[in-house]
Write a protein that holds these residues in place. Sequence first.
Motif, short mmCIF file in Angstrom:
data_model
loop_
_atom_site.label_atom_id
_atom_site.label_comp_id
_atom_site.label_asym_id
_atom_site.label_seq_id
_atom_site.Cartn_x
_atom_site.Cartn_y
_atom_site.Cartn_z
N ASP A 478 0.84 -1.21 0.00
CA ASP A 478 0.00 0.00 0.00
C ASP A 478 0.87 1.25 0.00
O ASP A 478 0.61 2.20 -0.74
N VAL A 479 1.91 1.25 0.82
CA VAL A 479 2.77 2.44 0.94
C VAL A 479 3.47 2.73 -0.40
O VAL A 479 3.61 3.88 -0.80
N LEU A 480 3.88 1.66 -1.07
CA LEU A 480 4.63 1.84 -2.32
C LEU A 480 3.75 1.69 -3.56
O LEU A 480 4.26 1.52 -4.68
N ALA A 481 2.45 1.78 -3.35
CA ALA A 481 1.52 1.53 -4.47
C ALA A 481 1.77 2.45 -5.66
O ALA A 481 1.59 2.06 -6.81
N LYS A 482 2.16 3.70 -5.36
CA LYS A 482 2.31 4.68 -6.46
C LYS A 482 3.70 4.65 -7.10
O LYS A 482 3.97 5.37 -8.05
N GLU A 483 4.57 3.85 -6.53
CA GLU A 483 5.96 3.81 -7.05
C GLU A 483 6.03 2.99 -8.33
O GLU A 483 5.24 2.09 -8.55
N LYS A 484 7.03 3.34 -9.14
CA LYS A 484 7.25 2.57 -10.37
C LYS A 484 8.26 1.46 -10.08
O LYS A 484 9.30 1.71 -9.48
N PHE A 485 7.92 0.29 -10.52
CA PHE A 485 8.83 -0.84 -10.33
C PHE A 485 9.46 -1.18 -11.67
O PHE A 485 8.74 -1.44 -12.65
N PRO A 486 10.77 -1.15 -11.76
CA PRO A 486 11.42 -1.39 -13.06
C PRO A 486 11.11 -2.79 -13.61
O PRO A 486 11.04 -3.74 -12.84
N SER A 487 10.93 -2.85 -14.91
CA SER A 487 10.61 -4.15 -15.53
C SER A 487 11.83 -5.08 -15.49
O SER A 487 11.69 -6.28 -15.68
N SER A 488 13.00 -4.51 -15.22
CA SER A 488 14.21 -5.34 -15.14
C SER A 488 14.21 -6.22 -13.90
O SER A 488 15.06 -7.09 -13.76
N GLY A 489 13.27 -5.94 -13.01
CA GLY A 489 13.27 -6.71 -11.75
C GLY A 489 14.22 -6.12 -10.74
O GLY A 489 14.53 -6.76 -9.73
N ASP A 490 14.70 -4.91 -10.99
CA ASP A 490 15.62 -4.22 -10.08
C ASP A 490 14.81 -3.63 -8.91
O ASP A 490 13.58 -3.61 -8.92
N TRP A 491 15.54 -3.10 -7.95
CA TRP A 491 14.89 -2.41 -6.82
C TRP A 491 14.09 -1.21 -7.30
O TRP A 491 14.51 -0.54 -8.25
N PRO A 492 13.03 -0.87 -6.60
CA PRO A 492 12.45 0.46 -6.78
C PRO A 492 13.38 1.45 -6.06
O PRO A 492 14.16 1.04 -5.20
N ASP A 493 13.30 2.73 -6.42
CA ASP A 493 14.15 3.72 -5.75
C ASP A 493 13.46 4.22 -4.50
O ASP A 493 12.54 5.04 -4.57
N LEU A 494 13.88 3.75 -3.36
CA LEU A 494 13.25 4.16 -2.10
C LEU A 494 13.97 5.37 -1.50
O LEU A 494 15.18 5.53 -1.68
#
Lengths: 654, 175
Positions: A478-494
């Motif tokens: 829920d907290v990270l719902a608006k974040e973009k997750f890279p298609s490479s499977g890498d970390w999101p930028d927190l």
Amino acid sequence: MYSGERTERTLTKGRVSAGFLCVLALCLAAGAARTERKLLGDESDGSRAQPLHRIELLAAPGDESKGPLTVDPNIDPKAEVLQPFSTRYTCGMCHSYAIIKRGWHFNYVDPNVDPGRPGQPWIYVDARTGTQVPLSYRAWPGTFKPKQFGLTDRVFTKIFGRQTPGGGAGEQTTDNPDEIMRQYISGKLDINCLSCHNGDPRQDQGGPAGYAVQISRGNFRWAAAASSGLALVKGSAEDMDDAYDPFDPFAIETAGTGKKPPPTITYHKNVFDRENFVFFDIVREVPSNRCYFCHSNLYVGSDGAEKWACDEDVHLKAGLTCVDCHREGIAHNTIRGYIGEQETSTNEPTAASSCEGCHLGESSSSDPVAGRLGAPVPEHRGLPPVHFERLTCTACHSGPWPAAQPYVTKTSMAHRLGTPNVNKASQMLPHIASPVFARQADGKIAPHKLIWPSFWGVLRDGKVEPTALGAVTKVITDVLAKEKFPSSGDWPDLTADHITKALTALAAGGSLEGKAVYVTGGRLYSLDDSGQLRGEKDHPAAKPYLWPLAHEVRPAPQALGIRYCTDCHGTDAPFFFGNVTVDTPVVADRQAQKMVQFEDINSFYAWAFAFSFVFRPWMKIVVLGSSAVLALVLLFYVLKALGCVVKVLAGENS
Amino acid sequence: MARTISTRKRSLVDVLRLLAYLVALLSFAVLAVTGFYPVLILGEHISGYLVMVHATFAPVFAVCLAFLTVVWARNCQFAQGDWPWFDRIVQRVTLARGGDGESPRKRSGLGQKITFWLIVLLALPLALSILLSMYPLLGTHWQEFLLSTHRYTAYVFALVVIVHTLLLRRMKAKK
């Protein structure tokens, strides 16, 4: 006096009781040994020829207290259910399953087994919750038990069973009420003997209907048969509801009419002969290709990242196979091959199967054993012997040639290489770095693979307990719902803001006894009393997990130090001064640490020592020149003295 | 004028000789401490900063020793009177006439001369053993042999240096 007598009598009584107990224990042990009767295939008669395996297929019964079912392909499907054969019963006819399951690949669930040197963990990854944790049932320091993250044996098997030869967690009987029916439907994941010993090229571990896929579908009972190349399995046990009975033909027929088919097996034509026997192409010595399914490594960014451009381990190219070193008998007590293993292993040739064991010969042996399997005895010309005290053989000979930064490394077990729909992006999680030169428990420096744990937990009494993944997923997603997750499977930028919100949300849940924390990139994040985020560096729970790498052995002319000492003792040599990136989803923390920090060596000392090699050639010239002068002077006066002696002996008065 | 220049030259050599001797003594002390302390006291191989210091002072000592050998060698030649017993044996064997026997003043430098030549002789395996080990010529077994050679030669070398220094001091004191 009286008291002394009483004590003596009590002691005598105690001794008698202890003696009786010892005799009883011996009798019981002898009885138990007698009951472990040897089966046909438990002991070799000495023939090196491969025995023919033309055998009857047996299936596991629905009720474990009953005997196995014989697989008959000619049954009436309306009256009976065609079952997948079970390796436990089929192979277990001639090979003691109870002995085999105590082997290294299967005994990890037994807490009494010595864990030995830290090895490769299973790595649970979820980019959406910023989670990357090394898991192991074995007590390897730095790993977590799956239970700590709320992973039951069944869930663990469903996620990681793909690259196991079955057994272990997969055949534990569940006592979880929610999972009893699921286990009845899925069956247990027996040890799949064929994963390793099937010489049939149709053995399918990673195909679209192979072993890995069957396990992800929850088809544990069907997985061995589906991958054997003898049958086709369709459907998914995972899709069946709790009331489904896989032994009831009516249930299967009913479920078959739905959108999600139940697991069913169809044996290929001509698999059975006239007597309903089946031929298995069983090999005693496991081909390396079978090992590779679970034990492949890919060093992204190295010159040889592509298989065709990359040299294999020099031992394989010399004609050896994995099992030439990693030997085992019926006990399947695989030799891992590290120094010191013989202290805990009952496998006889353990000491002789390490690098030193083959190349130098086992020092304790009375017979000459060096050069086993044609291993060249190394000369190590010009290498100061102190290196053998400080470094493992692998430090100079294993893994890719070290670069300024360790390679992003993919492994079969961590990245499910060789299974369908693998994300081939280089930045796919988990992020493993290698080679990282670090000090081992025995004090020697060895190349390692490294992973930085990232997980959410609770800080209680200074110790961090991981929070169950289910609870974390609900809150953090829920907290990270608006974040973009890279298609490479890498970390999101927190960012710090994300972590603050997440920790606040976890704390607000109210179910946590302690302070909510986030462990990542070597730091422990928590909120102070004023709600401000603070990161504690070097917390024990945030330490990276390292395990030694030993393969991809390079030939001697490519060993570290082959050019000059500065291969390692250079002021910018990766061996000491390589940059190990701290891996974390938190952008601000993605820094680097020098390799010396993992070697427990003072950074200045390493640099000063390396710097001294700049002057080493001058020193050699000076000492050599001085020695030449000394030698000349000595020679001059020796000749002069000789002249005097000659004169005296000739009768001349000098 | 020529005499003045000659005197000045000799004094410069003397100064250099003294300087070289002092630097050699200091280097020897450092080498002995850094080399023997870890091995004899700690029971370990030389390593860490100690090996760096050891390797730094080794060439300094080698240069000083080479210089001192050149400038002292002539003075340390054995003379006929250094060993009268040998002279007597030679006379008996060859029936040659010997000299008149040596005075105690001349014989007093014998120990010093022997230790000097021993130092020169031992310095060669001491330096060459470690130097050879730095080249990719010999395998592990020979590397260990070279290290042992360096170590045991160093023990004897150190003893000889100490004896030589004591003899030198005694002679200076007598003078």
